[in-house]
Design a protein around this motif. Structure first.
Motif, PDB file in Angstrom:
ATOM      1  N   ARG A 154       0.837  -1.201   0.000  1.00 24.12           N
ATOM      2  CA  ARG A 154       0.000   0.000   0.000  1.00 24.12           C
ATOM      3  C   ARG A 154       0.875   1.255   0.000  1.00 24.12           C
ATOM      4  NH1 ARG A 154      -2.208   0.956   4.361  1.00 24.12           N
ATOM      5  NH2 ARG A 154      -3.963   2.203   3.636  1.00 24.12           N
ATOM      6  N   ASN A 155       1.934   1.238   0.801  1.00 26.60           N
ATOM      7  CA  ASN A 155       2.902   2.335   0.863  1.00 26.60           C
ATOM      8  C   ASN A 155       2.240   3.699   1.035  1.00 26.60           C
ATOM      9  OD1 ASN A 155       5.024   0.548   0.634  1.00 26.60           O
ATOM     10  ND2 ASN A 155       5.344   0.880  -1.547  1.00 26.60           N
ATOM     11  N   ASP A 156       1.386   3.790   2.038  1.00 32.99           N
ATOM     12  CA  ASP A 156       0.714   5.055   2.359  1.00 32.99           C
ATOM     13  C   ASP A 156       1.716   5.958   3.086  1.00 32.99           C
ATOM     14  OD1 ASP A 156      -0.785   6.945   4.142  1.00 32.99           O
ATOM     15  OD2 ASP A 156      -2.507   6.036   3.140  1.00 32.99           O
ATOM     16  N   GLU A 157       2.035   7.100   2.484  1.00 31.12           N
ATOM     17  CA  GLU A 157       3.073   7.976   3.031  1.00 31.12           C
ATOM     18  C   GLU A 157       2.657   8.598   4.371  1.00 31.12           C
ATOM     19  OE1 GLU A 157       4.494  10.798   0.204  1.00 31.12           O
ATOM     20  OE2 GLU A 157       5.162   9.254  -1.211  1.00 31.12           O
ATOM     21  N   ASN A 158       1.390   8.886   4.547  1.00 27.83           N
ATOM     22  CA  ASN A 158       0.926   9.450   5.825  1.00 27.83           C
ATOM     23  C   ASN A 158       1.038   8.427   6.948  1.00 27.83           C
ATOM     24  OD1 ASN A 158       0.288  12.021   4.806  1.00 27.83           O
ATOM     25  ND2 ASN A 158      -1.729  11.318   4.110  1.00 27.83           N
ATOM     26  N   GLU A 159       0.701   7.187   6.639  1.00 24.42           N
ATOM     27  CA  GLU A 159       0.830   6.135   7.655  1.00 24.42           C
ATOM     28  C   GLU A 159       2.294   5.860   7.967  1.00 24.42           C
ATOM     29  OE1 GLU A 159      -1.461   2.772   6.428  1.00 24.42           O
ATOM     30  OE2 GLU A 159      -3.387   3.803   6.685  1.00 24.42           O
ATOM     31  N   PHE A 160       3.148   5.926   6.950  1.00 27.37           N
ATOM     32  CA  PHE A 160       4.581   5.746   7.187  1.00 27.37           C
ATOM     33  C   PHE A 160       5.100   6.859   8.085  1.00 27.37           C
ATOM     34  CE2 PHE A 160       9.077   6.374   5.815  1.00 27.37           C
ATOM     35  CZ  PHE A 160       9.572   5.170   6.281  1.00 27.37           C
ATOM     36  N   LYS A 161       4.667   8.070   7.859  1.00 30.36           N
ATOM     37  CA  LYS A 161       5.080   9.207   8.695  1.00 30.36           C
ATOM     38  C   LYS A 161       4.639   8.993  10.139  1.00 30.36           C
ATOM     39  CE  LYS A 161       4.815  14.290   8.815  1.00 30.36           C
ATOM     40  NZ  LYS A 161       4.152  14.516  10.103  1.00 30.36           N
ATOM     41  N   ALA A 162       3.412   8.514  10.325  1.00 28.54           N
ATOM     42  CA  ALA A 162       2.906   8.243  11.674  1.00 28.54           C
ATOM     43  C   ALA A 162       3.744   7.168  12.361  1.00 28.54           C
ATOM     44  CB  ALA A 162       1.437   7.823  11.602  1.00 28.54           C
ATOM     45  N   TRP A 163       4.125   6.148  11.600  1.00 31.34           N
ATOM     46  CA  TRP A 163       4.983   5.090  12.151  1.00 31.34           C
ATOM     47  C   TRP A 163       6.335   5.667  12.543  1.00 31.34           C
ATOM     48  CZ3 TRP A 163       9.598   2.937  10.180  1.00 31.34           C
ATOM     49  CH2 TRP A 163      10.000   1.732  10.766  1.00 31.34           C
ATOM     50  N   CYS A 164       6.938   6.448  11.662  1.00 34.79           N
ATOM     51  CA  CYS A 164       8.254   7.031  11.950  1.00 34.79           C
ATOM     52  C   CYS A 164       8.220   7.896  13.209  1.00 34.79           C
ATOM     53  CB  CYS A 164       8.733   7.879  10.772  1.00 34.79           C
ATOM     54  SG  CYS A 164       9.153   6.952   9.276  1.00 34.79           S
ATOM     55  N   GLU A 165       7.149   8.624  13.394  1.00 37.88           N
ATOM     56  CA  GLU A 165       7.062   9.560  14.517  1.00 37.88           C
ATOM     57  C   GLU A 165       6.539   8.914  15.796  1.00 37.88           C
ATOM     58  OE1 GLU A 165       4.636  12.714  13.041  1.00 37.88           O
ATOM     59  OE2 GLU A 165       6.230  13.549  11.770  1.00 37.88           O
ATOM     60  N   GLY A 166       6.145   7.646  15.727  1.00 35.00           N
ATOM     61  CA  GLY A 166       5.601   6.987  16.910  1.00 35.00           C
ATOM     62  C   GLY A 166       4.209   7.498  17.258  1.00 35.00           C
ATOM     63  N   LYS A 167       3.337   7.576  16.233  1.00 32.05           N
ATOM     64  CA  LYS A 167       1.982   8.072  16.450  1.00 32.05           C
ATOM     65  C   LYS A 167       0.955   7.161  15.770  1.00 32.05           C
ATOM     66  CE  LYS A 167       3.484  12.901  16.775  1.00 32.05           C
ATOM     67  NZ  LYS A 167       3.397  14.267  16.191  1.00 32.05           N
ATOM     68  N   THR A 168       1.130   5.856  15.949  1.00 34.97           N
ATOM     69  CA  THR A 168       0.243   4.889  15.300  1.00 34.97           C
ATOM     70  C   THR A 168      -0.977   4.542  16.142  1.00 34.97           C
ATOM     71  OG1 THR A 168       1.318   2.926  16.246  1.00 34.97           O
ATOM     72  CG2 THR A 168       2.249   3.831  14.191  1.00 34.97           C
ATOM     73  N   GLY A 169      -0.959   4.905  17.432  1.00 30.80           N
ATOM     74  CA  GLY A 169      -2.044   4.504  18.321  1.00 30.80           C
ATOM     75  C   GLY A 169      -1.816   3.148  18.951  1.00 30.80           C
ATOM     76  N   TYR A 170      -0.686   2.528  18.661  1.00 32.89           N
ATOM     77  CA  TYR A 170      -0.281   1.280  19.318  1.00 32.89           C
ATOM     78  C   TYR A 170       0.920   1.613  20.209  1.00 32.89           C
ATOM     79  CZ  TYR A 170      -3.423  -1.527  16.496  1.00 32.89           C
ATOM     80  OH  TYR A 170      -4.562  -2.083  15.942  1.00 32.89           O
ATOM     81  N   PRO A 171       0.720   1.628  21.518  1.00 30.15           N
ATOM     82  CA  PRO A 171       1.741   2.192  22.415  1.00 30.15           C
ATOM     83  C   PRO A 171       3.098   1.509  22.371  1.00 30.15           C
ATOM     84  CG  PRO A 171      -0.009   1.076  23.652  1.00 30.15           C
ATOM     85  CD  PRO A 171      -0.491   1.220  22.258  1.00 30.15           C
ATOM     86  N   LEU A 172       3.155   0.180  22.201  1.00 30.62           N
ATOM     87  CA  LEU A 172       4.457  -0.471  22.166  1.00 30.62           C
ATOM     88  C   LEU A 172       5.208  -0.099  20.893  1.00 30.62           C
ATOM     89  CD1 LEU A 172       6.371  -2.356  23.672  1.00 30.62           C
ATOM     90  CD2 LEU A 172       5.364  -4.282  22.429  1.00 30.62           C
ATOM     91  N   VAL A 173       4.498  -0.038  19.768  1.00 25.19           N
ATOM     92  CA  VAL A 173       5.102   0.395  18.514  1.00 25.19           C
ATOM     93  C   VAL A 173       5.596   1.832  18.649  1.00 25.19           C
ATOM     94  CG1 VAL A 173       4.672   0.897  16.079  1.00 25.19           C
ATOM     95  CG2 VAL A 173       3.718  -1.180  17.115  1.00 25.19           C
ATOM     96  N   ASP A 174       4.747   2.687  19.190  1.00 25.94           N
ATOM     97  CA  ASP A 174       5.097   4.102  19.296  1.00 25.94           C
ATOM     98  C   ASP A 174       6.254   4.331  20.271  1.00 25.94           C
ATOM     99  OD1 ASP A 174       3.097   4.603  17.507  1.00 25.94           O
ATOM    100  OD2 ASP A 174       1.614   5.172  19.018  1.00 25.94           O
ATOM    101  N   ALA A 175       6.278   3.583  21.350  1.00 25.00           N
ATOM    102  CA  ALA A 175       7.380   3.717  22.309  1.00 25.00           C
ATOM    103  C   ALA A 175       8.702   3.348  21.647  1.00 25.00           C
ATOM    104  CB  ALA A 175       7.117   2.834  23.531  1.00 25.00           C
ATOM    105  N   GLY A 176       8.678   2.269  20.872  1.00 25.76           N
ATOM    106  CA  GLY A 176       9.906   1.849  20.200  1.00 25.76           C
ATOM    107  C   GLY A 176      10.417   2.884  19.218  1.00 25.76           C
ATOM    108  N   MET A 177       9.522   3.439  18.427  1.00 28.75           N
ATOM    109  CA  MET A 177       9.938   4.429  17.437  1.00 28.75           C
ATOM    110  C   MET A 177      10.430   5.708  18.099  1.00 28.75           C
ATOM    111  SD  MET A 177       9.696   2.739  14.733  1.00 28.75           S
ATOM    112  CE  MET A 177      10.216   4.070  13.632  1.00 28.75           C
ATOM    113  N   ARG A 178       9.825   6.087  19.199  1.00 29.69           N
ATOM    114  CA  ARG A 178      10.287   7.293  19.900  1.00 29.69           C
ATOM    115  C   ARG A 178      11.633   7.053  20.578  1.00 29.69           C
ATOM    116  NH1 ARG A 178       4.768   9.995  22.496  1.00 29.69           N
ATOM    117  NH2 ARG A 178       3.403   9.496  20.739  1.00 29.69           N
ATOM    118  N   GLU A 179      11.828   5.854  21.104  1.00 30.39           N
ATOM    119  CA  GLU A 179      13.139   5.534  21.667  1.00 30.39           C
ATOM    120  C   GLU A 179      14.207   5.619  20.585  1.00 30.39           C
ATOM    121  OE1 GLU A 179      15.337   2.029  24.274  1.00 30.39           O
ATOM    122  OE2 GLU A 179      13.791   1.450  22.829  1.00 30.39           O
ATOM    123  N   LEU A 180      13.899   5.073  19.403  1.00 34.58           N
ATOM    124  CA  LEU A 180      14.837   5.119  18.285  1.00 34.58           C
ATOM    125  C   LEU A 180      15.160   6.558  17.897  1.00 34.58           C
ATOM    126  CD1 LEU A 180      16.381   3.821  15.898  1.00 34.58           C
ATOM    127  CD2 LEU A 180      14.222   3.837  14.634  1.00 34.58           C
TER     128      LEU A 180
END
Length: 434
Positions: free
Chosen positions: A290-316
């Motif tokens: 799908r390669n949705d650029e807005n969703e990729f941006k949310a993942w990169c910034e740790g704003k997916t709404g899934y706290p473990l995913v978001d915590a990891g990306m923010r730590e990175l």
């Protein structure tokens, strides 16, 4: 007056004087040894961040090496250039008899070394390289028919069967420091000259002995300091792989196994360089991402709404590190739940991770995607909610990195867990069935 014949030792991914294979052999050559480091424009010019912490780490390490060499009445020759241009300049400055270095296995490095070798040989100068950053390379641990392993467990068994004390023995470079090239302090190169600014990132220490015994028990708990953070030091060779493996032997098989995984991935990329950009299993290059650029941006910034995913990306993003268990969860979420090409995630990790190694990173992302060697089956999809409950049940890790979780400031999940899983299974099955 004729310039004295000099041997060059070229430091790359081996930024230490202790237990350095190439340096050891150089010091035993017939000429005084001048150590060289090249800040490679071919690499640095491609970096996206001018405060890239890895450049700061290299620069600080180089300064320590200069100080160490000064104690032995020598210095470090530093260049900021494309390697081929740097060597042409060096040949005009010194009477170079030989060039020594250690093997580098990544695709760019191999092309670079071939070009340097050919240029030097035309000048009658030998170019000698040695194994240093791994215990076993390319064809030293292979099947009985000499083909490379593509599954980790039999590779590990053969690795352990093959290893002997000889392979773990340190190279006694210190005995030969008297053979270093005597010179006054040579000019330095600053970060500013290279158009970089100093990063404020705190780099992990090289100490790992204290975590080994409890590694298996603590390594999956992101709120604990249960992992060694040694990856940065292995990446740039500030620690000896022989020292690390020797320390782990007969103590903690799980930690030693992680070192073997690293060598498995290095061997795999060396044998299959095409996997840097393509799936090892061709069917997976047919996935309809799908390669949705807005969703990729949310993942990169740790704003997916899934706290473990978001915590990891923010730590990175904040530290250049992400806990190993969380790396798997964040990668799986991007590739499976969001159906975003694993290469997008691999590139982002390559930009941010202090311990980025192409072979391990590529191998791990393809493992998650189900497209590489010895992979997790494509239909196994990490449930980020279940992973959080299992490995961060008190939400200590999440509270540290996602303090707004549980408030109106925290976003709703970018996709419902079951919906994401079912969509991924449909897309992956379609690609494999073609």
């Amino acid at each position: 007056m004729d310039k004295p014949a000099t041997t060059i030792f070229w430091l790359r991914r081996d930024l230490r004087l202790h237990d350095n294979a190439g340096l050891y052999h150089a010091l035993k050559s017939n000429n005084p040894v001048l150590c060289l480091f090249i800040f490679d424009k071919d690499i640095l010019d491609k970096l996206e961040d001018r405060d890239d912490a890895r450049v700061t780490f290299i620069y600080q390490t180089i300064q320590k090496l200069r100080e160490e060499l000064h104690k032995h009445h020598s210095s470090l020759l530093i260049k900021y250039d494309k390697p081929i241009h740097a060597f042409k300049e060096i040949l005009n400055e010194y009477n170079i008899a030989e060039v020594y270095t250690n093997h580098d296995y990544e695709p760019y490095a191999k092309e670079r070394d071939i070009a340097i070798c050919e240029m030097l040989q035309k000048q009658g100068i030998s170019f000698k390289t040695y194994k240093d950053q791994i215990i076993f390379e390319r064809d030293e641990v292979v099947k009985d028919n000499k083909e490379p392993y593509t599954v980790f467990t039999p590779y590990k068994k053969r690795w352990l069967k093959t290893v002997k004390d000889f392979y773990l023995k340190a190279y006694p470079t210190e005995k030969y420091f008297k053979n270093l090239f005597e010179t006054k302090e040579l000019p330095d190169v600053t970060l500013k000259q290279m158009n970089f600014t100093e990063s404020e990132t705190q780099f992990p220490e090289m100490e790992y002995d204290h975590i080994i015994d409890d590694y298996a028990k603590n390594r999956d708990i992101p709120s604990k300091k249960g992992t060694s953070h040694i990856g940065l030091h292995l990446r740039f060779g500030t620690v000896s792989i022989r020292d690390a493996a020797r320390t782990a032997f007969d103590r903690e098989p799980t930690w030693l196994g992680e070192l073997i995984w690293r060598e498995f991935y290095m061997m795999a990329l060396d044998h299959f360089p095409n996997t840097a950009n393509h799936a090892y299993r061709p069917a997976f290059d047919r996935i309809a991402w799908r390669n949705d650029e807005n969703e990729f941006k949310a993942w990169c910034e740790g704003k997916t709404g899934y706290p473990l995913v978001d915590a990891g990306m923010r730590e990175l993003n904040a530290t250049g590190f992400m806990h190993n268990r969380v790396r798997m969860v964040t990668a799986s979420f991007l590739v499976k739940h969001l159906l975003i090409d694993w290469r997008w995630g691999e590139h982002y990790f390559g930009r941010k991770l202090l311990d980025y190694e192409a072979s391990t990173n590529i191998g791990s992302w393809q493992w998650v995607a189900g497209s590489g060697t010895d992979v997790m089956p494509y239909f196994r999809i990490f449930n980020p909610e279940a992973q959080q409950k299992k490995f961060d049940p008190k939400m200590e890790y999440i509270k540290k990195w996602v303090p707004e979780f549980g408030t109106d400031q925290y976003p709703e999940p970018i996709i419902e867990n079951r919906t994401g899983k079912e969509r991924a299974l449909k897309a992956f099955r379609a690609a494999v069935a073609k």
